[in-house]
Scaffold this motif. Structure first.
Motif, PDB file in Angstrom:
ATOM      1  N   GLU A 135       0.803  -1.226   0.000  1.00 21.38           N
ATOM      2  CA  GLU A 135       0.000   0.000   0.000  1.00 21.38           C
ATOM      3  C   GLU A 135       0.834   1.274   0.000  1.00 21.38           C
ATOM      4  O   GLU A 135       0.311   2.370  -0.257  1.00 21.38           O
TER       5      GLU A 135
ATOM      6  N   TYR B 279      -8.067   4.435   1.603  1.00 25.53           N
ATOM      7  CA  TYR B 279      -8.703   3.145   1.291  1.00 25.53           C
ATOM      8  C   TYR B 279      -9.002   3.067  -0.206  1.00 25.53           C
ATOM      9  O   TYR B 279      -8.694   2.075  -0.872  1.00 25.53           O
ATOM     10  N   TRP B 280      -9.608   4.128  -0.757  1.00 28.58           N
ATOM     11  CA  TRP B 280      -9.980   4.131  -2.175  1.00 28.58           C
ATOM     12  C   TRP B 280      -8.746   4.105  -3.071  1.00 28.58           C
ATOM     13  O   TRP B 280      -8.709   3.377  -4.083  1.00 28.58           O
TER      14      TRP B 280
ATOM     15  N   ARG C 158      -7.218   0.656  -2.946  1.00 32.89           N
ATOM     16  CA  ARG C 158      -8.079  -0.284  -3.676  1.00 32.89           C
ATOM     17  C   ARG C 158      -7.889  -0.114  -5.172  1.00 32.89           C
ATOM     18  O   ARG C 158      -7.823  -1.104  -5.916  1.00 32.89           O
TER      19      ARG C 158
ATOM     20  N   PRO D 246      -7.683  -5.731   1.214  1.00 27.64           N
ATOM     21  CA  PRO D 246      -8.463  -4.978   2.218  1.00 27.64           C
ATOM     22  C   PRO D 246      -7.645  -4.489   3.407  1.00 27.64           C
ATOM     23  O   PRO D 246      -7.820  -3.354   3.854  1.00 27.64           O
TER      24      PRO D 246
ATOM     25  N   ARG E  72      -5.548  -1.573   2.437  1.00 32.03           N
ATOM     26  CA  ARG E  72      -6.360  -0.371   2.204  1.00 32.03           C
ATOM     27  C   ARG E  72      -6.610   0.384   3.508  1.00 32.03           C
ATOM     28  O   ARG E  72      -6.503   1.619   3.554  1.00 32.03           O
ATOM     29  N   TRP E  73      -6.936  -0.362   4.566  1.00 29.80           N
ATOM     30  CA  TRP E  73      -7.168   0.293   5.858  1.00 29.80           C
ATOM     31  C   TRP E  73      -5.874   0.896   6.401  1.00 29.80           C
ATOM     32  O   TRP E  73      -5.881   1.990   6.991  1.00 29.80           O
TER      33      TRP E  73
ATOM     34  N   GLY F 127      -5.254   4.208   4.588  1.00 32.10           N
ATOM     35  CA  GLY F 127      -6.117   5.277   5.086  1.00 32.10           C
ATOM     36  C   GLY F 127      -5.671   5.801   6.438  1.00 32.10           C
ATOM     37  O   GLY F 127      -5.580   7.015   6.655  1.00 32.10           O
TER      38      GLY F 127
ATOM     39  N   GLU G 203      -6.275  -0.563  10.829  1.00 36.59           N
ATOM     40  CA  GLU G 203      -6.439  -1.872  10.175  1.00 36.59           C
ATOM     41  C   GLU G 203      -6.882  -2.971  11.142  1.00 36.59           C
ATOM     42  O   GLU G 203      -7.852  -3.692  10.852  1.00 36.59           O
TER      43      GLU G 203
END
Length: 410
Positions: free
Chosen positions: A147, A310-311, A314, A320, A323-324, A327, A376
Motif C-alpha cells: 500500500e 482506502y480508495w 483499492r 483490504p 487499504r485500511w 487510510g 487496520e
C-alpha cells in the motif's frame, strides 16, 4: 551591548530547549512538531515566558524554515516522477482534494469567517504531513508494503497541488482583485509547467551547473539560488515557498543527493524555529474557545483521509488490510497545514483561524501514529475478517505478506 546579550541568551535558550524537546520526542518515537508548537505557545504573548529581543530574528528564521522545507520537498522528487504520478494517480488526488478540503471550507463558512478564510482552512485540512508520515512508515516497517506506493502518490499529488494553491491563497490574502489574482495564478501555473519541462529536458545541465565536489561551494550555491528564486517568486506574488519547491524539482541526481545531506540539519533547525514562530503568534487563551470545532473538524477529516487512502489503495489493487493501513497512515497533518495557516495569521484576516489551526494540527499530529497502527486491526475486527497467516514473521514482513495473499482475491 545589553540588548545584544539579551538576544543571545534568549535565542540560545530557545534553540537549546528545541534540541531537548526533539530528543524527548525521539526517545518516545513521535513527531516533535506538537512540542515545538507548544513551546511557541509558552514563549508567545500570554505564555509563560514571552520573548522580547529575539522575536524579530525568530521571524526571519521562520521564513527561511518554510523555504528550506519546500526546497527539501522538491529535492525528493524528479520532474519525471511528478509527471508520471500526475498522469497515473490524478483521480485519487481529486478525491483527496474534495473529501478533505471541503470540511475545512464548510466549517469556516458556518463560523462566518468569509470565503477567503474558507479557502485557507480548506488547505489546512486538505494536506497530510509528508514528514510525519514518512517517519510513521519507517517506524512501523511498512516502507516495502504493497500500500505504500498508493500513500506516496497521494502525498506527491498534494505537494504538486500546493504549487498552484499557495499562489492563490497569497493573492487572496493580499486583497488583490479578480483580474490580478488571475494573472498571479496564470504566472504560477506557467512557471510550474516551464520548470517541469526544463527539468525533464535539461535537468542534467542545470544540475551540472550547480554541481561541485566541494560541499561548502555546493551548499552556498544551492542555498543562494533558492533564496534568490524564493525572493523573486514572492515579488511576483507567487509565494516564496513555491519558488523553493521548484528549485528542488529542477535539481536531480548527485546534486540533489548532496544538497539533501548538506541542507538537512539547516532544514531541521529552521523548521523547528518556524513552528515555534507560529506558536508565538497564537495566544494560548484563544485555543479553548475553538477546541470543540477543532475536535469536530479533526474527527471528520480523519475519517475522510481514511476513506481517501482506502480508495486509492483499492484502485492500486491492494488487499483490504492494506487499504485500511493506507487510510490510517494518511491522517496526520503537520508542516503544510501550519505554513498555510501562518500566511493567514500574518495577514490578520481572522483572529480565530490561527488558534483553530494550532489545535487541529496538535490533535491530528498526535492521532496520526495511532490511526496508522490501529485502523487496520480495528477495521478487521469490526468487519469480521480473519487474515490467514502461515508463520510468525517480523511486523513489516507479515503485513507485506498478508497483502500479497489478499491482493489476488480483492
Amino acid at each position: 551591548m545589553h540588548s545584544s546579550a539579551v538576544f543571545l541568551i534568549e535565542f540560545g535558550c530557545l534553540i537549546l530547549g528545541l534540541g531537548l524537546l526533539g530528543r524527548f520526542a525521539g526517545r518516545f518515537r513521535f513527531s516533535p512538531i506538537p512540542l515545538y508548537l507548544l513551546a511557541g505557545l509558552a514563549f508567545g504573548e500570554g505564555g509563560l515566558l514571552p520573548l522580547g529581543a529575539s522575536e524579530d530574528f525568530v521571524a526571519v528564521g521562520a521564513e527561511i524554515g518554510v523555504i528550506l522545507l519546500l526546497l527539501m520537498l522538491g529535492l525528493e522528487y524528479t520532474a519525471t516522477d511528478l509527471v508520471s504520478h500526475l498522469r497515473t494517480h490524478y483521480p485519487a488526488g481529486l478525491l483527496d482534494a474534495v473529501l478533505n478540503a471541503l470540511p475545512g471550507a464548510v466549517l469556516a463558512l458556518l463560523l462566518g469567517w468569509g470565503p477567503v478564510a474558507a479557502v485557507v482552512l480548506a488547505g489546512v485540512t486538505w494536506v497530510s504531513s509528508s514528514g510525519v508520515i514518512a517517519k510513521i512508515l519507517g517506524d512501523l516497517g511498512r516502507l516495502g508494503n504493497r500500500e505504500t506506493p498508493a500513500i506516496l502518490s497521494i502525498l506527491v499529488l498534494e505537494d504538486l497541488s500546493m504549487a498552484v494553491y499557495l499562489p492563490i491563497v497569497t493573492a487572496l490574502l493580499a486583497g488583490v482583485g479578480l483580474a490580478a489574482g488571475g494573472v498571479t495564478l496564470a504566472i504560477a501555473v506557467g512557471v510550474l509547467v516551464l520548470v517541469l519541462v526544463l527539468a525533464v529536458r535539461f535537468g542534467r545541465h542545470v544540475s551540472r551547473f550547480v554541481s561541485s565536489d566541494d560541499p561548502e561551494k555546493l551548499l552556498l550555491v544551492v542555498l543562494g539560488v533558492t533564496l534568490v528564486v524564493a525572493g523573486l517568486a514572492q515579488q511576483l506574488q507567487v509565494s516564496a515557498a513555491v519558488g523553493a519547491f521548484l528549485v528542488g524539482i529542477a535539481l536531480s541526481g548527485e546534486v540533489a543527493e548532496g544538497a539533501t545531506s548538506l541542507l538537512a540539519p539547516l532544514r531541521d533547525l529552521f523548521a523547528a524555529v518556524f513552528f515555534v514562530f507560529f506558536g508565538l503568534h497564537t495566544d494560548p487563551a484563544s485555543i479553548p474557545p475553538v477546541l470543540l470545532p477543532a475536535l469536530a473538524l479533526a474527527a471528520v477529516t480523519a475519517a475522510t483521509k481514511i476513506a481517501t487512502g482506502y480508495w486509492a489503495a483499492r484502485r492500486a489493487g491492494v488487499g483490504p488490510r492494506g487499504r485500511w493501513r493506507a487510510g490510517g497512515t494518511l491522517v496526520a497533518r503537520g508542516e503544510f497545514s501550519i505554513v498555510i495557516a501562518g500566511l493567514a495569521v500574518t495577514s490578520g484576516i481572522e483572529p480565530s483561524l490561527g488558534p483553530l489551526a494550532t489545535a487541529y494540527v496538535l490533535i491530528l499530529v498526535l492521532l496520526g501514529p495511532l490511526t496508522a497502527r490501529w485502523t487496520e486491526p480495528l477495521a478487521t475486527r469490526l468487519t469480521g475478517r480473519s487474515p490467514r497467516r502461515t508463520a510468525p514473521t517480523p511486523p513489516g514482513a507479515h503485513e507485506a505478506l498478508d497483502d500479497q495473499d489478499t491482493v489476488g482475491r480483492s
